[in-house]
Write an enzyme that holds these catalytic residues in place. Structure first.
Site, PDB file in Angstrom:
ATOM      1  N   HIS A  31       0.129  -1.562  12.800  1.00 50.69           N
ATOM      2  CA  HIS A  31       1.375  -1.569  13.468  1.00 50.69           C
ATOM      3  C   HIS A  31       1.453  -1.443  14.759  1.00 50.69           C
ATOM      4  O   HIS A  31       2.583  -1.343  15.575  1.00 50.69           O
ATOM      5  CB  HIS A  31       2.234  -0.083  12.803  1.00 50.69           C
ATOM      6  CG  HIS A  31       1.929   0.096  11.451  1.00 50.69           C
ATOM      7  ND1 HIS A  31       2.415  -0.623  10.480  1.00 50.69           N
ATOM      8  CD2 HIS A  31       1.114   1.315  10.829  1.00 50.69           C
ATOM      9  CE1 HIS A  31       1.931  -0.264   9.126  1.00 50.69           C
ATOM     10  NE2 HIS A  31       1.158   0.793   9.470  1.00 50.69           N
ATOM     11  N   ARG A  73      -8.194  12.980   3.156  1.00 57.75           N
ATOM     12  CA  ARG A  73      -7.048  12.848   3.866  1.00 57.75           C
ATOM     13  C   ARG A  73      -5.751  12.479   3.107  1.00 57.75           C
ATOM     14  O   ARG A  73      -5.733  11.453   2.329  1.00 57.75           O
ATOM     15  CB  ARG A  73      -7.328  11.436   5.042  1.00 57.75           C
ATOM     16  CG  ARG A  73      -6.287  11.071   5.649  1.00 57.75           C
ATOM     17  CD  ARG A  73      -6.455   9.637   6.281  1.00 57.75           C
ATOM     18  NE  ARG A  73      -5.236   9.207   6.945  1.00 57.75           N
ATOM     19  CZ  ARG A  73      -4.972   7.917   7.273  1.00 57.75           C
ATOM     20  NH1 ARG A  73      -5.928   7.065   6.734  1.00 57.75           N
ATOM     21  NH2 ARG A  73      -3.802   7.699   8.023  1.00 57.75           N
ATOM     22  N   GLU A 124      -4.767  -8.971   3.970  1.00 58.83           N
ATOM     23  CA  GLU A 124      -4.425  -7.440   4.577  1.00 58.83           C
ATOM     24  C   GLU A 124      -4.285  -6.661   3.349  1.00 58.83           C
ATOM     25  O   GLU A 124      -3.565  -6.969   2.593  1.00 58.83           O
ATOM     26  CB  GLU A 124      -2.915  -7.617   5.325  1.00 58.83           C
ATOM     27  CG  GLU A 124      -2.572  -6.361   5.997  1.00 58.83           C
ATOM     28  CD  GLU A 124      -1.148  -6.467   6.640  1.00 58.83           C
ATOM     29  OE1 GLU A 124      -0.814  -7.612   7.202  1.00 58.83           O
ATOM     30  OE2 GLU A 124      -0.570  -5.506   6.703  1.00 58.83           O
ATOM     31  N   ARG A 184       6.176   1.908   9.605  1.00 62.23           N
ATOM     32  CA  ARG A 184       4.912   1.449   8.972  1.00 62.23           C
ATOM     33  C   ARG A 184       5.327   0.147   8.350  1.00 62.23           C
ATOM     34  O   ARG A 184       4.603  -0.617   7.886  1.00 62.23           O
ATOM     35  CB  ARG A 184       4.607   2.304   7.724  1.00 62.23           C
ATOM     36  CG  ARG A 184       3.724   3.416   8.448  1.00 62.23           C
ATOM     37  CD  ARG A 184       3.267   4.424   7.397  1.00 62.23           C
ATOM     38  NE  ARG A 184       3.287   5.793   7.848  1.00 62.23           N
ATOM     39  CZ  ARG A 184       2.131   6.114   8.517  1.00 62.23           C
ATOM     40  NH1 ARG A 184       0.955   5.544   8.733  1.00 62.23           N
ATOM     41  NH2 ARG A 184       2.125   7.486   8.861  1.00 62.23           N
ATOM     42  N   ASP A 232      -4.452 -11.458  17.858  1.00 66.05           N
ATOM     43  CA  ASP A 232      -5.108 -12.177  18.707  1.00 66.05           C
ATOM     44  C   ASP A 232      -6.788 -12.704  18.263  1.00 66.05           C
ATOM     45  O   ASP A 232      -7.266 -13.861  18.117  1.00 66.05           O
ATOM     46  CB  ASP A 232      -5.078 -12.073  19.927  1.00 66.05           C
ATOM     47  CG  ASP A 232      -3.635 -12.158  20.519  1.00 66.05           C
ATOM     48  OD1 ASP A 232      -2.558 -12.601  20.048  1.00 66.05           O
ATOM     49  OD2 ASP A 232      -3.314 -11.721  21.788  1.00 66.05           O
ATOM     50  N   PRO A 261      -9.072   2.764  11.333  1.00 63.62           N
ATOM     51  CA  PRO A 261      -9.138   4.095  11.792  1.00 63.62           C
ATOM     52  C   PRO A 261      -8.748   5.154  10.614  1.00 63.62           C
ATOM     53  O   PRO A 261      -7.815   4.808   9.997  1.00 63.62           O
ATOM     54  CB  PRO A 261      -8.305   4.296  13.102  1.00 63.62           C
ATOM     55  CG  PRO A 261      -7.118   3.164  12.874  1.00 63.62           C
ATOM     56  CD  PRO A 261      -8.135   2.090  12.177  1.00 63.62           C
ATOM     57  N   ASN A 262      -9.370   6.389  10.577  1.00 63.87           N
ATOM     58  CA  ASN A 262      -9.149   7.263   9.815  1.00 63.87           C
ATOM     59  C   ASN A 262      -9.608   6.979   8.088  1.00 63.87           C
ATOM     60  O   ASN A 262      -9.507   7.928   7.308  1.00 63.87           O
ATOM     61  CB  ASN A 262      -7.625   7.917   9.839  1.00 63.87           C
ATOM     62  CG  ASN A 262      -7.413   8.358  11.282  1.00 63.87           C
ATOM     63  OD1 ASN A 262      -8.130   9.071  11.956  1.00 63.87           O
ATOM     64  ND2 ASN A 262      -6.265   7.749  11.923  1.00 63.87           N
ATOM     65  N   ARG A 296       7.622   3.646   3.308  1.00 65.38           N
ATOM     66  CA  ARG A 296       7.410   4.902   3.823  1.00 65.38           C
ATOM     67  C   ARG A 296       8.108   4.892   5.204  1.00 65.38           C
ATOM     68  O   ARG A 296       9.144   4.399   5.186  1.00 65.38           O
ATOM     69  CB  ARG A 296       5.509   4.903   4.212  1.00 65.38           C
ATOM     70  CG  ARG A 296       4.919   5.027   2.799  1.00 65.38           C
ATOM     71  CD  ARG A 296       3.452   5.052   3.201  1.00 65.38           C
ATOM     72  NE  ARG A 296       3.097   6.282   4.071  1.00 65.38           N
ATOM     73  CZ  ARG A 296       1.846   6.408   4.501  1.00 65.38           C
ATOM     74  NH1 ARG A 296       1.032   5.515   4.597  1.00 65.38           N
ATOM     75  NH2 ARG A 296       1.494   7.485   5.175  1.00 65.38           N
ATOM     76  N   ASN A 303      -8.108  -3.821   5.978  1.00 63.82           N
ATOM     77  CA  ASN A 303      -7.235  -2.481   6.067  1.00 63.82           C
ATOM     78  C   ASN A 303      -7.228  -2.210   7.452  1.00 63.82           C
ATOM     79  O   ASN A 303      -7.810  -1.412   7.897  1.00 63.82           O
ATOM     80  CB  ASN A 303      -7.256  -1.375   4.999  1.00 63.82           C
ATOM     81  CG  ASN A 303      -6.396  -0.393   5.025  1.00 63.82           C
ATOM     82  OD1 ASN A 303      -5.468  -0.345   5.998  1.00 63.82           O
ATOM     83  ND2 ASN A 303      -6.644   0.719   4.318  1.00 63.82           N
ATOM     84  N   TYR A 316      -3.008   8.599  -0.235  1.00 65.38           N
ATOM     85  CA  TYR A 316      -3.883   7.558  -0.139  1.00 65.38           C
ATOM     86  C   TYR A 316      -4.774   7.688  -1.384  1.00 65.38           C
ATOM     87  O   TYR A 316      -5.842   6.923  -1.610  1.00 65.38           O
ATOM     88  CB  TYR A 316      -4.685   7.761   1.010  1.00 65.38           C
ATOM     89  CG  TYR A 316      -3.933   7.571   2.228  1.00 65.38           C
ATOM     90  CD1 TYR A 316      -3.424   6.299   2.801  1.00 65.38           C
ATOM     91  CD2 TYR A 316      -3.538   8.467   3.432  1.00 65.38           C
ATOM     92  CE1 TYR A 316      -2.587   5.695   3.588  1.00 65.38           C
ATOM     93  CE2 TYR A 316      -3.040   8.041   4.334  1.00 65.38           C
ATOM     94  CZ  TYR A 316      -2.238   7.038   4.843  1.00 65.38           C
ATOM     95  OH  TYR A 316      -1.469   6.691   5.553  1.00 65.38           O
ATOM     96  N   HIS A 340      -3.402  -2.341   1.972  1.00 65.55           N
ATOM     97  CA  HIS A 340      -3.139  -1.270   2.359  1.00 65.55           C
ATOM     98  C   HIS A 340      -3.327  -0.243   0.939  1.00 65.55           C
ATOM     99  O   HIS A 340      -2.761  -0.803  -0.119  1.00 65.55           O
ATOM    100  CB  HIS A 340      -1.692  -0.966   2.566  1.00 65.55           C
ATOM    101  CG  HIS A 340      -1.317  -1.760   4.214  1.00 65.55           C
ATOM    102  ND1 HIS A 340      -1.948  -1.306   5.049  1.00 65.55           N
ATOM    103  CD2 HIS A 340      -0.990  -2.731   4.339  1.00 65.55           C
ATOM    104  CE1 HIS A 340      -1.651  -2.141   6.302  1.00 65.55           C
ATOM    105  NE2 HIS A 340      -1.141  -3.150   5.733  1.00 65.55           N
ATOM    106  N   LEU A 341      -3.706   0.735   1.031  1.00 70.61           N
ATOM    107  CA  LEU A 341      -3.793   1.849  -0.013  1.00 70.61           C
ATOM    108  C   LEU A 341      -2.345   2.148  -0.542  1.00 70.61           C
ATOM    109  O   LEU A 341      -1.877   2.251  -1.852  1.00 70.61           O
ATOM    110  CB  LEU A 341      -4.635   2.804   0.202  1.00 70.61           C
ATOM    111  CG  LEU A 341      -6.068   2.660   0.409  1.00 70.61           C
ATOM    112  CD1 LEU A 341      -6.690   3.584   1.318  1.00 70.61           C
ATOM    113  CD2 LEU A 341      -6.770   2.781  -0.998  1.00 70.61           C
ATOM    114  N   ALA A 394      -3.622   2.302  10.776  1.00 69.21           N
ATOM    115  CA  ALA A 394      -2.752   2.372  11.990  1.00 69.21           C
ATOM    116  C   ALA A 394      -2.499   1.218  12.797  1.00 69.21           C
ATOM    117  O   ALA A 394      -1.341   1.001  13.346  1.00 69.21           O
ATOM    118  CB  ALA A 394      -2.771   3.756  12.673  1.00 69.21           C
TER     119      ALA A 394
END
Ligand code: DQA
Length: 153
Positions: free
Chosen positions: A81, A18, A99, A112, A88, A10-11, A108, A75, A23, A101-102, A78
């Site tokens: 977390h 953003r 996994e 997070r 699952d 998301p986002n 942070r 990625n 990011y 993350h930027l 949100a």
């Protein structure tokens, strides 16, 4: 042909505008384009999905378990977390994943620092901006090719 799936949570459709100080300046389209170039270079089939909807991501991971997807780069944004459902889905599909993350999630806010996915991922890359995806993709290609040559032995 080896198939790798890239999932953006998301986002991430808003990348570029953003919080660029967190990011970075890259848009999602430019990240996907760089991944597509890398995939073409390595002769890999790539599929990408961006979704703001948890259930859609769960459904795509489930599908990956039976559609010959060799590896997933995700990625989870949100959902990293919060989502037991995505965890699952990975456990059920058994498709290996990295996994990404930027931003460096360990530098942070405290909330997070916990991921529902890291302990079941093959690896985690966090904090390198667009390169988090590109390095994860290179690793996924290497691991997929290794498992291919084992299968053919
Ligand atoms: C993120 C980090 C998450 O904490 C955040 O919710 C995101 C993006 C990253 O790429 O740095 O949306 O996954």
């Amino acid at each position: 042909m080896i198939k790798i799936l890239v999932i953006h949570g998301p986002n991430l459709n808003l990348l570029g505008s953003r919080e660029p100080e967190v990011y970075g300046p890259d848009t999602l389209a430019s990240i996907d384009q760089a991944l597509a170039q890398l995939a073409a270079h390595h002769d890999i089939k790539i599929e990408t999905l961006q979704s703001n909807i948890e259930g859609e991501i769960v459904g795509r991971i489930q599908q990956a378990g039976s559609d010959q997807t060799r590896f997933i780069i995700i990625n989870p944004a949100a959902f990293t977390h919060t989502s037991v459902a995505i965890r699952d889905a990975f456990l059920a599909s058994t498709v290996p994943f990295i996994e990404v993350h930027l931003s460096n999630i360990y530098a942070r806010e405290d909330f997070r620092k916990h991921s529902y996915l890291s302990d079941i991922a093959i690896g985690v890359i966090s904090g390198l901006g667009k390169d988090s995806y590109l390095l994860a993709f290179e690793a996924a290609v290497n691991l997929s090719k290794q498992s291919n040559s084992k299968r053919n032995q």
